[in-house]
Design an enzyme around this catalytic site. Structure first.
Site, PDB file in Angstrom:
ATOM      1  N   SER D 272       0.982   8.212  15.429  1.00  0.00           N
ATOM      2  CA  SER D 272       1.740   9.345  14.885  1.00  0.00           C
ATOM      3  C   SER D 272       3.096   9.300  15.351  1.00  0.00           C
ATOM      4  O   SER D 272       3.241   9.041  16.640  1.00  0.00           O
ATOM      5  CB  SER D 272       0.995  10.423  14.826  1.00  0.00           C
ATOM      6  N   LYS D 278      -3.279  10.910  18.196  1.00  0.00           N
ATOM      7  CA  LYS D 278      -3.956  10.399  17.012  1.00  0.00           C
ATOM      8  C   LYS D 278      -3.824   8.898  16.700  1.00  0.00           C
ATOM      9  O   LYS D 278      -3.315   8.116  17.342  1.00  0.00           O
ATOM     10  CB  LYS D 278      -2.975  10.794  15.873  1.00  0.00           C
ATOM     11  N   ARG D 311       7.362 -12.194 -30.977  1.00  0.00           N
ATOM     12  CA  ARG D 311       7.912 -11.700 -29.797  1.00  0.00           C
ATOM     13  C   ARG D 311       8.263 -10.041 -29.844  1.00  0.00           C
ATOM     14  O   ARG D 311       8.942  -9.982 -30.864  1.00  0.00           O
ATOM     15  CB  ARG D 311       9.113 -12.619 -29.346  1.00  0.00           C
TER      16      ARG D 311
END
Lengths: 443, 443, 443, 443
Positions: D272, D278, D311
């Site tokens: 983090s 973390k 097309r």
């Protein structure tokens, strides 16, 4: 160059620059510098630290490839950017390094940088919107009297004017532009909440720093950080989707009117690599491509909204590429369509000729409105159906066929019959409606 | 019953009724009757005809199955409905039959009937929105002081209050409801333009009839018919999409908080067919299902916008099922979530216990904010990383481990250290932000 | 009637019946009865219990409205169905009630009942697919020699045959049908795993019961229960999406060819409620509507795939309405397009006339292939551009203009020049390619 | 660098290179050179011209920015590329310039170049697929005996093994990879049809040139050019969508198991920017982001399928950016998940502890299977409900509470009761099913 060939039809040069690496890095660095300045002003960090951070925040010193590589490991480009910025500050001033990104979280810098890019993109979209709206206004005024077929389910219907048709486009463009504008207003707000959205790392100064930071970045400071609440961006995505749908509708109309067999308008268009005789609706193709792409992208943005708790896993990570694609596609459609409409050539003679080519059959509804009150709907229906049959079978004109019918002649005045096939005589409220639509912005 | 089992989670009883055959037929007939009355008032058709049309417009006399069958052949339910209505009028009064649907086109009745259904649906959505907003307001106020973990990427982050979390939900719900409301305002307008959108069949009376018709139906009369311009409905679809995304976000949060391992809240939920011990987040499942379904439906609506000329082939025909599904899904999510939130049980003790279960590690960021200004970021990082390692390896508490570190103790006051692990001491602006969010509607 | 007017264009009568309440209830009860029989055969439950369960499983005894109501509280229609079935068995035989739904979970009955409905739907789709493929084969063969314009970006291109165009449709239809067929094979498998997917409640008999149950239901028994792994159904959704895209492409082509200004084909179509002269491409509208709706529905299905652990919250609950809508839309498109193609009228004369209306300009590419090898590309380009200019300005024919150019006449043989504007002389491998495409199913 | 920061989580370095400007230009030039060689070999153009074209086809001589600019005006990157190539050939050899792109159309080079990029991307996806499948196989084998909670609707259910759970992932990954593989086989075919798809410009040599060209490019030559029939690419898009859905499901499971409160597995993850404690599920975030993004992109691809005639306008133009995004997202998810699974740490002790933390309540279903045959379902239900109540209210263990009930003890053997709460005793066919799933590739 910041645009890729695989997406050459999906953006414009100006917008590609806004979402380029250089622009994103500049926006992220601008956040970090503004944060440091705001915090220094409030007294949360030393002024000298803020100065050193500003000195170090030089876009060219950051290697996008290296940042991207780390981003895939950490899930965010903010972490490598902050690390690199910290290293640069530390090299010049070890104390300053302490206060890089102080009190902020990755999402603060990522989201606010995104918003800063959106602010820049908005100006480009607004300019092309105004160009398109002006061109439509001129076109509608010029062709207020140009009669043409309405077409429903691609079949001829009683006449309208090209002026009214363009006014319909103008009305939708005006509404679409207004919605996008309003959504930009809502979405372009500061993101600043720290790790958990409480600004706890800033102690008692959180809200004051937020105010200063917003002022520094010329952004609105919202009521609260919006980490996992993405509804403002989602609304912008949705507004772009609706607007692009309208641009696609106009492009489809133009491309259809430009068919060789219809031949009523032509955009300058593009050449063919192999067919010397062709003029392709290239601008329409770009606008329609956007109208095909944006709905799925909007769907993606909405799908990612249920983000877990205070920062989601995946939902948030899906957004950056998505919103950048949406805004660029919208802008690409706007620019292409503005070009096409500004240079649109209109063949009012062919419009009238295409009405004539229905041999009056397109006025069958009008015949019904004249005959039914006299003869009742059932008799009128029978007479009209018979005349249509004869017209189709023998290649006649419906109006003449009908006029030759004794039952019809007995109840319809000559004047009514003689004007039955005159487009100008069956335009209803076309011009009044056109004026109402063109006044939208003023009303 | 108008709800089908295959869609039992996709609507509510009230909304299923709004989009039922009876409701749609009633709306279409209401249009035809109002049209006849408006035209009679303006003098376009005889008053007696209008009376006969009103007499014949009895929902039960129309067979939905037969109408659907013809609709598939003609591409619209309007044609068989008008035919059947005409036949009924003719049976009673042949003259009246002439003036059924006079001057209108299929799309006029279809679109306006859809709008009439939306007006009814709106009331239901508003009621559940208000129920949800009230429940959230109460919940946030009750838990203004209930500390809990923030969670980012599903990992623990520094604490917030449950009151703030709910206020974030409330803010997004308020914004979402306001957007839907505004979009309903824009979308609920009369459609009336006749075959080509010029009202030509009504001669000079078109605009007057439109005004009268709008008054009769209590709908706004827009600047012009909007046949192939679907942006107003598309905006409503988009607003529902954004709102449902927010409802899904709340539902996901609740379902996650309700995990046995987390145990912080519980909705009343549903039983299991086989597991007697279970309480399922059934309300959340319905809301999340809506948040998954609506984005694709919005995408469909937007995709269908480039409709050809004055009435499209396919784009228009894709709309009815889509918008009905969107509105019903939004309403199903709202109703389910309002039920769930109104009856939500909250375990504030478990919230606090889950903070404690991180053994103080969630306060590592706070430790950094205290240590870094004293020791510099690099030394602080090293000390904290070391303490986290010890904490993880030996099962200790991070705060105690850190406090036992001589380097740390040398610079941090005892008071700071002793409150380092106190959630209440690290909430930043949580309560101020909560109050700002809760005032959204008043501000 | 099980079809709703709001979805009248979104299904067919046959398919609406398959996804009706009666059909779904019957499928669920069929599962419960088959389960009881399989378990009785293996000796897991008493034979008498199985008999009582079979006796009680009478569709008419179940009230869909009541089941739907409970479903919204419990998140599944299985729970109220099983409760009601149990109550019915208990009323007749208390002991039997013990063994209702023995060892199964809600998802077992829900998913398998869905599969049983899909098996029925498949037959309907296959029949219409074969009808469409046969009609295309006939049409292509009939028009192997009917020359027409190719059209690229809606502009005229050198000629093809209508036979080749239809063969292209046929090829795509054949591939699309084959993919759907294969996906049905994969998706139509038994779901049976009990609460956690281990069949633990059946002790040592789980796999044997599963085998017997699959045999009883005439379904394949997969390697394992697939509770939260929805890839087989997702593949079916995707295959329907691709096929519907092809059907939409054909419908768009037909609707464009049916424009009054083009006039090359006409589907029987539908009438207008107000314009007596009109024939609308109603079948194409239904097919195109499906092609617009299904992509968003496929997106929904895919979005719902990341389902939590052994049974998801929301993802699973979003599926039933979605897959039912996808299959019905595919079937509605197939039926409508098969009807349209079977009755398609073709105007080969108009096709040739539309080539002629380009006044030879569509052969400019051919002129280039003749002139460039002689004169070099640059000179050839200049000569052709000059001739095109003259042709456009003076309304001449390009071939004649070119032939009148001395520089051209100097290098091109008379024979080449005289056949330059003959469509049949510039068809390349059209017929060979047509035959290759038509042999797809045999190859 | 060919990857952009806005999409740093949406691709990998390897895949970004495949879809880079250099790669696309190289693929287009490869087509033009191969075409010239094939035509020279067949005798359609001079060998010297082919040599000159090969000489001129040097990627670095082409400026992507300039090509993109022209592409927006002409609607395709093929036109500026061919013009620039022609200019380069002309500079060296004016005669050779005549035969650049001879007989081909823009779409031939664009589509085939896309296919050549897909062929390269495929190899990268296959490698990561195999890495993931191997890691899953190992993981399942290692944890064949690791008992854990099943979780349905995020609530605890009777136990499974982690080996079975991973086997379920493996089965879906195997099916998903096989579908993508098969779709690549179908999609990676030559596009070559000339202006109208008849190869008319090549006279009698069209099919032979096509054969040679396919051989030169190591691509399959399909039965016919597929200009406006995009079903093969659409199927590839769909297969990627289904596979990515499965990858998202696995990522969601891992992220949920990685919650601090669950703690059963951990991916190496990312740090983090602000919270030192973390470890984020960064790999899962990337895979889930792909699972959120790809459905909308698939929807876009399908929406664009109804392309006009030979097309389309817009539909075709929407594809390149879309398919490139789909393939890259799929590959990003695969790479991230393969990394995460290869390095996944598993805490089998915590898995067992989490079962224990339900205090036996998760075995209530098992109690029912034991008691109901003895006492009937109704009595058994009552006894179990009573025991669950006591367990919840008093914090006891369900198994012990139940065993203490005299009514229960009267009918259940001591052995049954004592093993009631043993996870290993209630795994049903878990290991057999695991083995069946792991054999998928061999079976």
């Amino acid at each position: 160059m910041s645009l890729r060939l695989f997406e050459s039809l999906a953006t414009t040069e100006l917008l590609a620059e806004v979402f380029s690496d250089a622009s994103l890095l500049a926006s992220m660095l601008r956040f970090e510098v503004a944060l440091a300045r705001a915090e220094a002003r409030v007294g949360v960090i030393p002024v000298a630290a803020a100065d050193r951070i500003a000195d170090a925040a030089v876009v060219d010193a950051f290697d996008p490839a290296a940042i991207a590589r780390v981003a895939r490991a950490s899930g965010t480009i903010a972490i490598p950017l902050v690390e690199r910025l910290t290293a640069r500050v530390r090299a010049a001033n070890p104390d300053g390094a302490t206060f890089v990104h102080w009190g902020a979280t990755s999402q603060d810098v990522s989201d606010t940088a995104l918003v800063l890019c959106l602010v820049r993109a908005r100006r480009i979209l607004v300019a092309d919107h105004e160009r398109l709206a002006s061109a439509l206004r001129r076109l509608s005024d010029q062709h207020a009297g140009s009669v043409m077929l309405a077409r429903t389910l691609l079949q001829p219907a009683p006449p309208i004017t090209f002026g009214l048709k363009v006014a319909g486009w103008f009305g939708a463009v005006s509404r679409g532009g207004a919605r996008v504008d309003s959504a930009f207003n809502d979405a372009c707000v500061l993101q600043f909440g720290g790790a958990s959205g409480t600004l706890a790392a800033l102690g008692a100064h959180g809200l004051t720093v937020a105010e200063e930071l917003a002022r520094e970045l010329e952004l609105t400071n919202p009521d609260a950080p919006w980490h996992a609440h993405r509804d403002r961006l989602a609304s912008l995505a949705g507004a772009c989707g609706v607007y692009t749908g309208t641009l696609g509708k106009i492009a489809r109309d133009v491309a259809l009117l430009m068919q060789h067999e219809v031949g009523e308008v032509a955009e300058p268009g593009g050449a063919s690599s192999t067919m010397p005789h062709k003029r392709n609706p290239a601008g329409c193709a770009i606008a329609l491509a956007a109208a095909i792409r944006v709905p799925g992208l909007v769907s993606t943005f909405l799908s990612g909204m249920p983000q877990e708790h205070e920062r989601g896993v995946g939902g948030w990570h899906a957004e950056a590429a998505t919103i950048a694609a949406i805004v660029q596609a919208t802008g690409a459609a706007l620019a292409a369509l503005a070009d096409a409409i500004e240079a649109l050539s209109v063949d009012a003679g062919r419009m009238r000729a295409n009405i004539a080519a229905t041999r009056g059959m397109v006025f069958a509804e009008r015949a019904m409105t004249l005959l039914a009150p006299e003869l009742g709907r059932d008799v009128a229906s029978r007479l009209i159906a018979r005349a249509l049959d004869v017209t189709r079978r023998e290649g006649h004109n419906f109006v003449e066929t009908l006029a030759a019918d004794a039952e019809v002649a007995a109840v319809l005045a000559h004047a009514d019959l003689s004007s039955l096939g005159t487009p100008e005589a069956y335009l209803g409220a076309a011009e009044q409606l056109r004026r109402r639509l063109m006044n939208i912005e003023r009303g």
